[in-house]
Design a protein around this motif. Structure first.
Motif, PDB file in Angstrom:
ATOM      1  N   THR A 118       0.855  -1.194   0.020  1.00 55.27           N
ATOM      2  CA  THR A 118      -0.029   0.079  -0.015  1.00 55.27           C
ATOM      3  C   THR A 118       0.849   0.949  -0.030  1.00 55.27           C
ATOM      4  N   VAL A 119       0.332   2.350  -0.485  1.00 53.29           N
ATOM      5  CA  VAL A 119       1.075   3.738  -0.325  1.00 53.29           C
ATOM      6  C   VAL A 119       1.176   3.985   0.887  1.00 53.29           C
ATOM      7  N   GLU A 120       0.298   3.753   1.827  1.00 57.86           N
ATOM      8  CA  GLU A 120       0.530   4.186   3.334  1.00 57.86           C
ATOM      9  C   GLU A 120       1.556   3.272   3.918  1.00 57.86           C
ATOM     10  N   ASN A 121       1.892   2.305   3.575  1.00 55.33           N
ATOM     11  CA  ASN A 121       3.217   1.425   3.941  1.00 55.33           C
ATOM     12  C   ASN A 121       4.526   2.042   3.529  1.00 55.33           C
ATOM     13  N   VAL A 127       4.784   5.487   2.430  1.00 53.91           N
ATOM     14  CA  VAL A 127       4.938   6.447   3.287  1.00 53.91           C
ATOM     15  C   VAL A 127       5.502   6.388   4.804  1.00 53.91           C
ATOM     16  N   ALA A 128       5.026   5.261   5.339  1.00 55.57           N
ATOM     17  CA  ALA A 128       5.437   5.073   6.953  1.00 55.57           C
ATOM     18  C   ALA A 128       6.830   4.666   6.720  1.00 55.57           C
ATOM     19  N   TYR A 129       7.340   3.911   5.769  1.00 57.30           N
ATOM     20  CA  TYR A 129       8.758   3.514   5.594  1.00 57.30           C
ATOM     21  C   TYR A 129       9.635   4.772   5.768  1.00 57.30           C
ATOM     22  N   LYS A 141       9.157   7.446   7.128  1.00 56.60           N
ATOM     23  CA  LYS A 141       9.331   7.874   8.538  1.00 56.60           C
ATOM     24  C   LYS A 141       9.899   6.986   9.422  1.00 56.60           C
ATOM     25  N   PHE A 175       5.642   8.529  -4.775  1.00 54.73           N
ATOM     26  CA  PHE A 175       4.942   7.442  -4.477  1.00 54.73           C
ATOM     27  C   PHE A 175       3.880   7.103  -5.604  1.00 54.73           C
ATOM     28  N   GLN A 230       0.690   4.462  -6.942  1.00 54.64           N
ATOM     29  CA  GLN A 230      -0.214   3.331  -6.659  1.00 54.64           C
ATOM     30  C   GLN A 230      -0.577   2.773  -8.024  1.00 54.64           C
TER      31      GLN A 230
END
Length: 94
Positions: free
Chosen positions: A57-60, A62-64, A66, A90, A92
């Motif tokens: 996912t894009v959320e993961n 982005v989390a990486y 940070k 990023f 998707q």
């Protein structure tokens, strides 16, 4: 579904081998420890070096960027090799 984190690094030719070493050092920890990580590829071009990270996912993704692994390890190791601020994008895939 698949998502990508693309990091484009301006690295002078004489530092490219060192940048590849950094990629190699952190590939396995990335794949084993980062949530949602699926792949990591190094793309070397004449004008730059790109690292393409695959995620679920894009959320993961982005989390990486940070995470402690990214901020305290990868960024610190690459910083002396960079000729410019990295470009981070990023994507998707549907």
């Amino acid at each position: 579904m698949m998502a990508y984190l693309e990091i484009t690094l301006k690295v002078e030719e004489h530092n490219r081998a060192k940048a590849a070493e950094v990629y190699g050092r952190f590939k396995d920890p990335f794949l084993k420890k980062v949530s949602g990580a699926r792949s990591k590829e190094l793309l070397v071009r004449d004008e730059d070096v790109q690292v393409l990270h695959g995620f679920d996912t894009v959320e993961n993704a982005v989390a990486y960027t940070k995470s402690q692994l990214f901020q305290d390890d990868v960024v610190v190791a690459l910083k002396p090799l960079l000729a410019a601020v990295p470009e981070i994008r990023f994507y998707q895939v549907a």
